[in-house]
Design a protein around this motif. Sequence first.
Motif, PDB file in Angstrom:
ATOM      1  N   MET A 184      79.660  19.325 -45.461  1.00  0.00           N
ATOM      2  CA  MET A 184      78.941  20.916 -43.929  1.00  0.00           C
ATOM      3  C   MET A 184      77.234  20.172 -43.479  1.00  0.00           C
ATOM      4  SD  MET A 184      78.539  23.906 -43.040  1.00  0.00           S
ATOM      5  CE  MET A 184      76.880  24.258 -42.189  1.00  0.00           C
ATOM      6  N   ALA A 185      77.955  20.499 -42.336  1.00  0.00           N
ATOM      7  CA  ALA A 185      76.626  19.723 -41.408  1.00  0.00           C
ATOM      8  C   ALA A 185      75.223  20.126 -41.539  1.00  0.00           C
ATOM      9  CB  ALA A 185      76.939  20.132 -39.712  1.00  0.00           C
ATOM     10  N   ALA A 186      74.623  19.395 -41.072  1.00  0.00           N
ATOM     11  CA  ALA A 186      72.714  20.190 -41.260  1.00  0.00           C
ATOM     12  C   ALA A 186      72.483  20.936 -40.530  1.00  0.00           C
ATOM     13  CB  ALA A 186      72.198  18.449 -41.265  1.00  0.00           C
ATOM     14  N   PRO A 187      71.747  22.081 -41.191  1.00  0.00           N
ATOM     15  CA  PRO A 187      71.435  23.203 -40.340  1.00  0.00           C
ATOM     16  C   PRO A 187      70.685  22.973 -39.022  1.00  0.00           C
ATOM     17  CG  PRO A 187      69.644  22.203 -41.862  1.00  0.00           C
ATOM     18  CD  PRO A 187      71.018  21.549 -42.727  1.00  0.00           C
ATOM     19  N   TYR A 188      70.571  21.983 -38.807  1.00  0.00           N
ATOM     20  CA  TYR A 188      69.686  21.918 -37.364  1.00  0.00           C
ATOM     21  C   TYR A 188      70.751  21.612 -36.150  1.00  0.00           C
ATOM     22  CZ  TYR A 188      69.875  17.049 -37.878  1.00  0.00           C
ATOM     23  OH  TYR A 188      70.537  15.136 -38.384  1.00  0.00           O
ATOM     24  N   ILE A 189      71.776  21.201 -36.439  1.00  0.00           N
ATOM     25  CA  ILE A 189      72.952  20.754 -35.473  1.00  0.00           C
ATOM     26  C   ILE A 189      73.183  22.551 -35.330  1.00  0.00           C
ATOM     27  CG2 ILE A 189      75.264  20.270 -36.239  1.00  0.00           C
ATOM     28  CD1 ILE A 189      74.924  17.505 -36.985  1.00  0.00           C
ATOM     29  N   ALA A 190      73.154  23.051 -35.718  1.00  0.00           N
ATOM     30  CA  ALA A 190      74.053  24.685 -35.376  1.00  0.00           C
ATOM     31  C   ALA A 190      72.880  25.249 -34.605  1.00  0.00           C
ATOM     32  CB  ALA A 190      74.199  25.148 -36.695  1.00  0.00           C
ATOM     33  N   ASP A 191      71.697  25.085 -35.308  1.00  0.00           N
ATOM     34  CA  ASP A 191      70.432  25.374 -34.453  1.00  0.00           C
ATOM     35  C   ASP A 191      70.374  24.078 -32.553  1.00  0.00           C
ATOM     36  OD1 ASP A 191      69.532  26.446 -35.971  1.00  0.00           O
ATOM     37  OD2 ASP A 191      67.977  24.759 -37.050  1.00  0.00           O
ATOM     38  N   VAL A 192      70.636  23.686 -32.576  1.00  0.00           N
ATOM     39  CA  VAL A 192      70.828  22.875 -31.546  1.00  0.00           C
ATOM     40  C   VAL A 192      71.602  23.625 -30.805  1.00  0.00           C
ATOM     41  CG1 VAL A 192      71.426  20.763 -30.425  1.00  0.00           C
ATOM     42  CG2 VAL A 192      70.325  20.684 -32.179  1.00  0.00           C
TER      43      VAL A 192
END
Length: 108
Positions: A1-9
Amino acid sequence: MAAPYIADVHDVTRLIPPGRVTTYGAIADYLTLGSARMVGWALFQCLTVADDVPAHRVVNRRGELSGRNHFATPTLMQERLEAEGVAVVDATVRDFATVFWSPTELFD
DNA sequence: ACGCTGACTGGGT
DNA sequence: CACCCAGCCAGCG
């Protein structure tokens, strides 16, 4: 699972209006990431994990298409911008100050 | 743990 | 605008 900020970006990038561009720094500042490098890295991920992100609308502080070499072809980023009405010359956005868009404009 | 790299930026010259 | 420099932080060998 990717880091949460990646989805935010990716979310912020999806909000960029067609024909407009923003910078790594503007996104980093909006999400308070503390490092604009993270934005570039997060967008690099979208090439493989999310193909519905208009990553071509994100350029560096000078309006240069610094990420063009990471697309399928080095010219794809410029082609997509020109298709939206953004003039690009020598891998740099024309009238950058005019087409620039900031996430803070969401609160107009 | 360590050093290098990078789709970056702001400040100084 | 260009060049240099320091700060930034996740990934990789």
